[in-house]
Motif scaffolding. Sequence first.
Motif, PDB file in Angstrom:
ATOM      1  N   ALA A 146       0.830  -1.205   0.000  1.00 10.87           N
ATOM      2  CA  ALA A 146       0.000   0.000   0.000  1.00 10.87           C
ATOM      3  C   ALA A 146       0.863   1.254   0.000  1.00 10.87           C
ATOM      4  O   ALA A 146       0.530   2.249  -0.660  1.00 10.87           O
ATOM      5  N   ARG A 147       1.973   1.217   0.737  1.00 12.82           N
ATOM      6  CA  ARG A 147       2.864   2.386   0.762  1.00 12.82           C
ATOM      7  C   ARG A 147       3.492   2.611  -0.609  1.00 12.82           C
ATOM      8  O   ARG A 147       3.494   3.735  -1.129  1.00 12.82           O
ATOM      9  N   VAL A 148       4.038   1.555  -1.193  1.00 17.17           N
ATOM     10  CA  VAL A 148       4.693   1.681  -2.497  1.00 17.17           C
ATOM     11  C   VAL A 148       3.678   2.077  -3.566  1.00 17.17           C
ATOM     12  O   VAL A 148       3.936   2.949  -4.402  1.00 17.17           O
ATOM     13  N   GLY A 149       2.501   1.450  -3.527  1.00 15.48           N
ATOM     14  CA  GLY A 149       1.479   1.788  -4.511  1.00 15.48           C
ATOM     15  C   GLY A 149       1.004   3.221  -4.389  1.00 15.48           C
ATOM     16  O   GLY A 149       0.780   3.903  -5.392  1.00 15.48           O
ATOM     17  N   GLY A 150       0.867   3.694  -3.148  1.00 11.45           N
ATOM     18  CA  GLY A 150       0.410   5.061  -2.929  1.00 11.45           C
ATOM     19  C   GLY A 150       1.478   6.104  -3.167  1.00 11.45           C
ATOM     20  O   GLY A 150       1.180   7.289  -3.321  1.00 11.45           O
ATOM     21  N   GLY A 151       2.750   5.674  -3.196  1.00 13.55           N
ATOM     22  CA  GLY A 151       3.830   6.590  -3.488  1.00 13.55           C
ATOM     23  C   GLY A 151       4.153   7.580  -2.394  1.00 13.55           C
ATOM     24  O   GLY A 151       4.706   8.652  -2.664  1.00 13.55           O
ATOM     25  N   THR A 152       3.828   7.242  -1.139  1.00 13.61           N
ATOM     26  CA  THR A 152       4.116   8.139  -0.023  1.00 13.61           C
ATOM     27  C   THR A 152       4.913   7.383   1.036  1.00 13.61           C
ATOM     28  O   THR A 152       5.330   6.247   0.823  1.00 13.61           O
ATOM     29  N   SER A 153       5.072   8.012   2.193  1.00 12.62           N
ATOM     30  CA  SER A 153       5.912   7.415   3.231  1.00 12.62           C
ATOM     31  C   SER A 153       5.179   6.406   4.101  1.00 12.62           C
ATOM     32  O   SER A 153       5.806   5.728   4.918  1.00 12.62           O
ATOM     33  N   ASP A 154       3.861   6.314   3.965  1.00 16.42           N
ATOM     34  CA  ASP A 154       3.103   5.305   4.713  1.00 16.42           C
ATOM     35  C   ASP A 154       1.972   4.800   3.834  1.00 16.42           C
ATOM     36  O   ASP A 154       1.897   5.125   2.647  1.00 16.42           O
ATOM     37  N   PHE A 155       1.072   3.996   4.423  1.00 17.91           N
ATOM     38  CA  PHE A 155       0.060   3.328   3.600  1.00 17.91           C
ATOM     39  C   PHE A 155      -1.222   4.115   3.408  1.00 17.91           C
ATOM     40  O   PHE A 155      -2.143   3.652   2.740  1.00 17.91           O
ATOM     41  N   ARG A 156      -1.333   5.332   3.943  1.00 11.07           N
ATOM     42  CA  ARG A 156      -2.621   6.022   3.902  1.00 11.07           C
ATOM     43  C   ARG A 156      -3.087   6.355   2.487  1.00 11.07           C
ATOM     44  O   ARG A 156      -4.270   6.194   2.156  1.00 11.07           O
ATOM     45  N   ALA A 157      -2.186   6.823   1.632  1.00 15.35           N
ATOM     46  CA  ALA A 157      -2.568   7.112   0.247  1.00 15.35           C
ATOM     47  C   ALA A 157      -2.986   5.829  -0.474  1.00 15.35           C
ATOM     48  O   ALA A 157      -3.896   5.840  -1.312  1.00 15.35           O
ATOM     49  N   GLY A 158      -2.332   4.725  -0.132  1.00 17.94           N
ATOM     50  CA  GLY A 158      -2.705   3.446  -0.718  1.00 17.94           C
ATOM     51  C   GLY A 158      -4.106   3.024  -0.337  1.00 17.94           C
ATOM     52  O   GLY A 158      -4.847   2.468  -1.152  1.00 17.94           O
ATOM     53  N   VAL A 159      -4.486   3.289   0.911  1.00 16.97           N
ATOM     54  CA  VAL A 159      -5.839   2.963   1.365  1.00 16.97           C
ATOM     55  C   VAL A 159      -6.869   3.836   0.650  1.00 16.97           C
ATOM     56  O   VAL A 159      -7.954   3.367   0.282  1.00 16.97           O
ATOM     57  N   GLU A 160      -6.546   5.096   0.424  1.00 11.67           N
ATOM     58  CA  GLU A 160      -7.458   5.965  -0.328  1.00 11.67           C
ATOM     59  C   GLU A 160      -7.680   5.420  -1.733  1.00 11.67           C
ATOM     60  O   GLU A 160      -8.805   5.440  -2.251  1.00 11.67           O
ATOM     61  N   ALA A 161      -6.609   4.917  -2.351  1.00  8.93           N
ATOM     62  CA  ALA A 161      -6.743   4.319  -3.682  1.00  8.93           C
ATOM     63  C   ALA A 161      -7.583   3.049  -3.636  1.00  8.93           C
ATOM     64  O   ALA A 161      -8.337   2.756  -4.579  1.00  8.93           O
ATOM     65  N   MET A 162      -7.475   2.278  -2.564  1.00 13.22           N
ATOM     66  CA  MET A 162      -8.307   1.085  -2.408  1.00 13.22           C
ATOM     67  C   MET A 162      -9.787   1.459  -2.372  1.00 13.22           C
ATOM     68  O   MET A 162     -10.624   0.806  -3.006  1.00 13.22           O
ATOM     69  N   ASN A 163     -10.117   2.514  -1.665  1.00  9.00           N
ATOM     70  CA  ASN A 163     -11.511   2.944  -1.594  1.00  9.00           C
ATOM     71  C   ASN A 163     -12.001   3.462  -2.941  1.00  9.00           C
ATOM     72  O   ASN A 163     -13.165   3.259  -3.312  1.00  9.00           O
ATOM     73  N   ALA A 164     -11.113   4.117  -3.692  1.00 10.56           N
ATOM     74  CA  ALA A 164     -11.484   4.560  -5.038  1.00 10.56           C
ATOM     75  C   ALA A 164     -11.743   3.359  -5.948  1.00 10.56           C
ATOM     76  O   ALA A 164     -12.675   3.370  -6.766  1.00 10.56           O
ATOM     77  N   GLU A 165     -10.936   2.307  -5.809  1.00  5.18           N
ATOM     78  CA  GLU A 165     -11.142   1.098  -6.603  1.00  5.18           C
ATOM     79  C   GLU A 165     -12.451   0.413  -6.232  1.00  5.18           C
ATOM     80  O   GLU A 165     -13.168  -0.086  -7.115  1.00  5.18           O
ATOM     81  N   ALA A 166     -12.782   0.407  -4.948  1.00  2.80           N
ATOM     82  CA  ALA A 166     -14.062  -0.176  -4.525  1.00  2.80           C
ATOM     83  C   ALA A 166     -15.226   0.555  -5.189  1.00  2.80           C
ATOM     84  O   ALA A 166     -16.173  -0.071  -5.682  1.00  2.80           O
ATOM     85  N   ARG A 167     -15.153   1.883  -5.231  1.00  4.41           N
ATOM     86  CA  ARG A 167     -16.224   2.651  -5.884  1.00  4.41           C
ATOM     87  C   ARG A 167     -16.270   2.347  -7.378  1.00  4.41           C
ATOM     88  O   ARG A 167     -17.351   2.242  -7.962  1.00  4.41           O
ATOM     89  N   ARG A 168     -15.103   2.207  -8.012  1.00  2.00           N
ATOM     90  CA  ARG A 168     -15.072   1.909  -9.447  1.00  2.00           C
ATOM     91  C   ARG A 168     -15.740   0.577  -9.748  1.00  2.00           C
ATOM     92  O   ARG A 168     -16.439   0.427 -10.764  1.00  2.00           O
ATOM     93  N   LEU A 169     -15.547  -0.396  -8.863  1.00  4.00           N
ATOM     94  CA  LEU A 169     -16.127  -1.720  -9.059  1.00  4.00           C
ATOM     95  C   LEU A 169     -17.610  -1.766  -8.716  1.00  4.00           C
ATOM     96  O   LEU A 169     -18.286  -2.735  -9.037  1.00  4.00           O
ATOM     97  N   GLY A 170     -18.109  -0.731  -8.050  1.00  5.72           N
ATOM     98  CA  GLY A 170     -19.509  -0.730  -7.605  1.00  5.72           C
ATOM     99  C   GLY A 170     -19.687  -1.266  -6.208  1.00  5.72           C
ATOM    100  O   GLY A 170     -20.821  -1.492  -5.771  1.00  5.72           O
ATOM    101  N   ALA A 171     -18.580  -1.462  -5.483  1.00  7.93           N
ATOM    102  CA  ALA A 171     -18.635  -1.959  -4.099  1.00  7.93           C
ATOM    103  C   ALA A 171     -18.818  -0.765  -3.160  1.00  7.93           C
ATOM    104  O   ALA A 171     -17.909  -0.383  -2.419  1.00  7.93           O
ATOM    105  N   HIS A 172     -20.002  -0.179  -3.191  1.00  9.24           N
ATOM    106  CA  HIS A 172     -20.245   1.081  -2.491  1.00  9.24           C
ATOM    107  C   HIS A 172     -20.393   0.928  -0.984  1.00  9.24           C
ATOM    108  O   HIS A 172     -20.391   1.926  -0.263  1.00  9.24           O
TER     109      HIS A 172
END
Length: 378
Positions: A146-172
Amino acid sequence: MPCPAIAVPAGARAARPKPPAPDQQQREVGGAELASAGLTIPAGAPVPAKLTATSWLVADLGSGAVLGACGAHEYATPASVQKLLLAATYMPKLDPARMVEVTHADMDYEPGSSAVGLVEGSQYSIKTLWLSLLLKSGNDAANVLARVGGGTSDFRAGVEAMNAEARRLGAHQTHAVTPSGLDGPGQFTSAYDMALIARACYARADFRRYTATDTALIPPQRNGAGGFQLNNDNGLLHRYPGMLGGKTGFTDLAGQTYVGVAERNGRRLVVTLLGAESAPIGSYGEVTTLMDWGFALPGDVSVGQLIEPENADASPGAQLTPVAGPAPGESETSTFSAKRIVLTAGIATLLVALVLLGWARRVRVRSAAGNRDQERED
């Protein structure tokens, strides 16, 4: 009707977090029948056996047809099956050969929870991290990815991207707070959402390879950290006929959770199970019970549909045309090519129709002019 449930002794189940207020539109995603908090099965189908799970769903992974569910859209706590959302988000984006270094921030996970044993300052490939995540449910590996995927120093940006992916899939109804599925305030999902997420994962050949891997090696490190072997923790991988893979989960708040896929005679079913207890048969027993029930049903029955990402913003409850996923052994590239061929053929047909329409219109105009000339001559 109410879900067939095994009575759980008072006090045996940890108090579950208070879920968000129900949203009727979200509860009807995939079909109005799925809005029920009780049992939803096809007419004439046998009633499944009693289970301890608070919610579950069985669906055809290819067609997306939902075969049955108990509280499909009821909020539940995911535990480690949430790692599937991490995989759906970043497996398409991260180069498996890329080497990354484990940082101090990656070690921020609950002591005593499942971890692979990654060493701070050591370097591992993205492929090794995916195997660590899916075979051993490594919370340390989840933080790194999550940290590497989000491109920041911790996993928080990665978690935000996970929530965006959930919305894209319709997992509201899915909201991640941690990348690993360790409990966090406001973290929820549903049996229906987890089926959508699992379908996205199993559409990928690399995910299918990872989740079906028996053993993998963590290489020794230059800093002196020794190498070791990973064994797949999914106990059903070789115990249930046709099992292609699955993801287990457990926390005190979530209970036992599981998402698994099995195949028989070219038909792939996904089972999602949330809020189960370890007794009398545990999540493995409850999943196999639902798998057997689903495979016994005819292939043309359903009570709803797993929506496609392109329909994620459509009106909930709308009648959505099923779109078949990749056939067993079919690659994502071939599926995309087939869709492109269909789209191209459709456009060509439309252009031909427009040309013919224009030609017919010109013929009518010339005919009308000829009739007027004939009338003047008469």
